[in-house]
Design a protein around this motif. Structure first.
Motif, PDB file in Angstrom:
ATOM      1  N   MET A 237     -17.957  -0.385  -1.262  1.00  0.00           N
ATOM      2  CA  MET A 237     -17.410  -0.716  -2.565  1.00  0.00           C
ATOM      3  C   MET A 237     -16.662   0.506  -3.072  1.00  0.00           C
ATOM      4  SD  MET A 237     -19.409  -1.683  -6.061  1.00  0.00           S
ATOM      5  CE  MET A 237     -19.773  -3.324  -5.535  1.00  0.00           C
ATOM      6  N   SER A 238     -15.459   0.306  -3.469  1.00  0.00           N
ATOM      7  CA  SER A 238     -14.657   1.395  -4.016  1.00  0.00           C
ATOM      8  C   SER A 238     -15.051   1.634  -5.463  1.00  0.00           C
ATOM      9  CB  SER A 238     -13.172   1.046  -3.928  1.00  0.00           C
ATOM     10  OG  SER A 238     -12.420   2.033  -4.577  1.00  0.00           O
ATOM     11  N   THR A 239     -15.587   2.817  -5.740  1.00  0.00           N
ATOM     12  CA  THR A 239     -16.057   3.097  -7.096  1.00  0.00           C
ATOM     13  C   THR A 239     -14.899   3.255  -8.064  1.00  0.00           C
ATOM     14  OG1 THR A 239     -16.205   5.440  -6.607  1.00  0.00           O
ATOM     15  CG2 THR A 239     -18.211   4.133  -6.339  1.00  0.00           C
ATOM     16  N   ALA A 240     -13.753   3.762  -7.587  1.00  0.00           N
ATOM     17  CA  ALA A 240     -12.597   3.920  -8.473  1.00  0.00           C
ATOM     18  C   ALA A 240     -12.101   2.551  -8.943  1.00  0.00           C
ATOM     19  CB  ALA A 240     -11.489   4.679  -7.769  1.00  0.00           C
ATOM     20  N   THR A 241     -11.998   1.607  -8.034  1.00  0.00           N
ATOM     21  CA  THR A 241     -11.574   0.264  -8.399  1.00  0.00           C
ATOM     22  C   THR A 241     -12.610  -0.397  -9.295  1.00  0.00           C
ATOM     23  OG1 THR A 241     -10.434   0.074  -6.293  1.00  0.00           O
ATOM     24  CG2 THR A 241     -10.836  -1.962  -7.488  1.00  0.00           C
TER      25      THR A 241
ATOM     26  N   LEU B  94     -27.277   1.912  -0.081  1.00  0.00           N
ATOM     27  CA  LEU B  94     -26.950   1.845  -1.497  1.00  0.00           C
ATOM     28  C   LEU B  94     -26.834   0.380  -1.904  1.00  0.00           C
ATOM     29  CD1 LEU B  94     -26.180   3.226  -4.164  1.00  0.00           C
ATOM     30  CD2 LEU B  94     -23.816   3.110  -3.406  1.00  0.00           C
ATOM     31  N   TYR B  95     -27.738  -0.054  -2.750  1.00  0.00           N
ATOM     32  CA  TYR B  95     -27.722  -1.413  -3.276  1.00  0.00           C
ATOM     33  C   TYR B  95     -27.159  -1.369  -4.687  1.00  0.00           C
ATOM     34  CZ  TYR B  95     -30.753  -2.710   0.591  1.00  0.00           C
ATOM     35  OH  TYR B  95     -31.261  -2.943   1.841  1.00  0.00           O
ATOM     36  N   VAL B  96     -26.356  -2.361  -5.039  1.00  0.00           N
ATOM     37  CA  VAL B  96     -25.758  -2.453  -6.364  1.00  0.00           C
ATOM     38  C   VAL B  96     -26.322  -3.692  -7.052  1.00  0.00           C
ATOM     39  CG1 VAL B  96     -23.624  -2.703  -7.668  1.00  0.00           C
ATOM     40  CG2 VAL B  96     -23.663  -1.285  -5.615  1.00  0.00           C
ATOM     41  N   PHE B  97     -26.879  -3.476  -8.227  1.00  0.00           N
ATOM     42  CA  PHE B  97     -27.410  -4.562  -9.044  1.00  0.00           C
ATOM     43  C   PHE B  97     -26.368  -4.872 -10.108  1.00  0.00           C
ATOM     44  CE2 PHE B  97     -30.988  -2.702  -7.061  1.00  0.00           C
ATOM     45  CZ  PHE B  97     -31.950  -3.684  -6.950  1.00  0.00           C
ATOM     46  N   ARG B  98     -25.874  -6.094 -10.129  1.00  0.00           N
ATOM     47  CA  ARG B  98     -24.830  -6.482 -11.078  1.00  0.00           C
ATOM     48  C   ARG B  98     -25.301  -7.688 -11.890  1.00  0.00           C
ATOM     49  NH1 ARG B  98     -19.796  -6.689  -8.105  1.00  0.00           N
ATOM     50  NH2 ARG B  98     -19.866  -4.472  -8.463  1.00  0.00           N
ATOM     51  N   TYR B  99     -25.268  -7.540 -13.205  1.00  0.00           N
ATOM     52  CA  TYR B  99     -25.690  -8.623 -14.102  1.00  0.00           C
ATOM     53  C   TYR B  99     -24.625  -9.703 -14.129  1.00  0.00           C
ATOM     54  CZ  TYR B  99     -27.639 -10.849 -18.240  1.00  0.00           C
ATOM     55  OH  TYR B  99     -28.195 -11.744 -19.108  1.00  0.00           O
ATOM     56  N   ASN B 100     -25.064 -10.959 -13.987  1.00  0.00           N
ATOM     57  CA  ASN B 100     -24.118 -12.060 -13.919  1.00  0.00           C
ATOM     58  C   ASN B 100     -24.761 -13.298 -14.541  1.00  0.00           C
ATOM     59  OD1 ASN B 100     -22.108 -13.829 -13.279  1.00  0.00           O
ATOM     60  ND2 ASN B 100     -22.587 -13.928 -11.110  1.00  0.00           N
ATOM     61  N   ALA B 101     -24.370 -13.633 -15.759  1.00  0.00           N
ATOM     62  CA  ALA B 101     -24.766 -14.881 -16.431  1.00  0.00           C
ATOM     63  C   ALA B 101     -26.283 -15.109 -16.445  1.00  0.00           C
ATOM     64  CB  ALA B 101     -24.058 -16.065 -15.786  1.00  0.00           C
TER      65      ALA B 101
ATOM     66  N   ASN C 254     -22.961  -3.366   0.640  1.00  0.00           N
ATOM     67  CA  ASN C 254     -21.650  -3.346   1.315  1.00  0.00           C
ATOM     68  C   ASN C 254     -20.787  -4.535   0.901  1.00  0.00           C
ATOM     69  OD1 ASN C 254     -22.399  -1.012   2.694  1.00  0.00           O
ATOM     70  ND2 ASN C 254     -23.293  -2.195   4.357  1.00  0.00           N
ATOM     71  N   ASN C 255     -20.711  -4.794  -0.397  1.00  0.00           N
ATOM     72  CA  ASN C 255     -19.914  -5.878  -0.988  1.00  0.00           C
ATOM     73  C   ASN C 255     -20.368  -7.276  -0.581  1.00  0.00           C
ATOM     74  OD1 ASN C 255     -18.315  -4.199  -2.495  1.00  0.00           O
ATOM     75  ND2 ASN C 255     -16.727  -4.049  -0.938  1.00  0.00           N
ATOM     76  N   ALA C 256     -21.516  -7.396   0.041  1.00  0.00           N
ATOM     77  CA  ALA C 256     -22.056  -8.706   0.399  1.00  0.00           C
ATOM     78  C   ALA C 256     -23.296  -8.954  -0.452  1.00  0.00           C
ATOM     79  CB  ALA C 256     -22.416  -8.752   1.875  1.00  0.00           C
ATOM     80  N   ARG C 257     -23.385 -10.126  -1.060  1.00  0.00           N
ATOM     81  CA  ARG C 257     -24.531 -10.437  -1.901  1.00  0.00           C
ATOM     82  C   ARG C 257     -25.756 -10.672  -1.036  1.00  0.00           C
ATOM     83  NH1 ARG C 257     -24.794 -15.478  -5.879  1.00  0.00           N
ATOM     84  NH2 ARG C 257     -25.823 -16.388  -4.097  1.00  0.00           N
TER      85      ARG C 257
END
Length: 69
Positions: free
Chosen positions: A1-5, A31-38, A46-49
């Motif tokens: 995941m591009s952090t700048a974008t 590195l796991y990313v937790f993103r709040y969504n609805a 790696n950009n895959a859920r």
């Protein structure tokens, strides 16, 4: 995941008064990313859920993730 974008897209959403909740977590070397969504948190690697967690609290989402992983 591009952090700048990712930061640029977050800034664009904030201009429209749309909040984006994200949190990164290093777990077992990845590195796991937790993103709040609805009303729930989606977990990405790696950009895959990887999974979706039914909670609105990021700390609770991390605990649930660690229990299921």
């Amino acid at each position: 995941m591009s952090t700048a974008t990712d930061r640029l897209s977050q800034a664009a959403l904030r201009r429209h008064h749309i909040g984006v909740k994200t949190k990164g977590l290093r777990y077992r070397g990845d590195l796991y990313v937790f993103r709040y969504n609805a009303g729930h948190y989606d977990v990405f690697l790696n950009n895959a859920r990887v999974m979706s967690l039914n909670t609105s609290n990021v700390q609770e989402a991390i605990q649930l993730f660690k229990q299921q992983a």
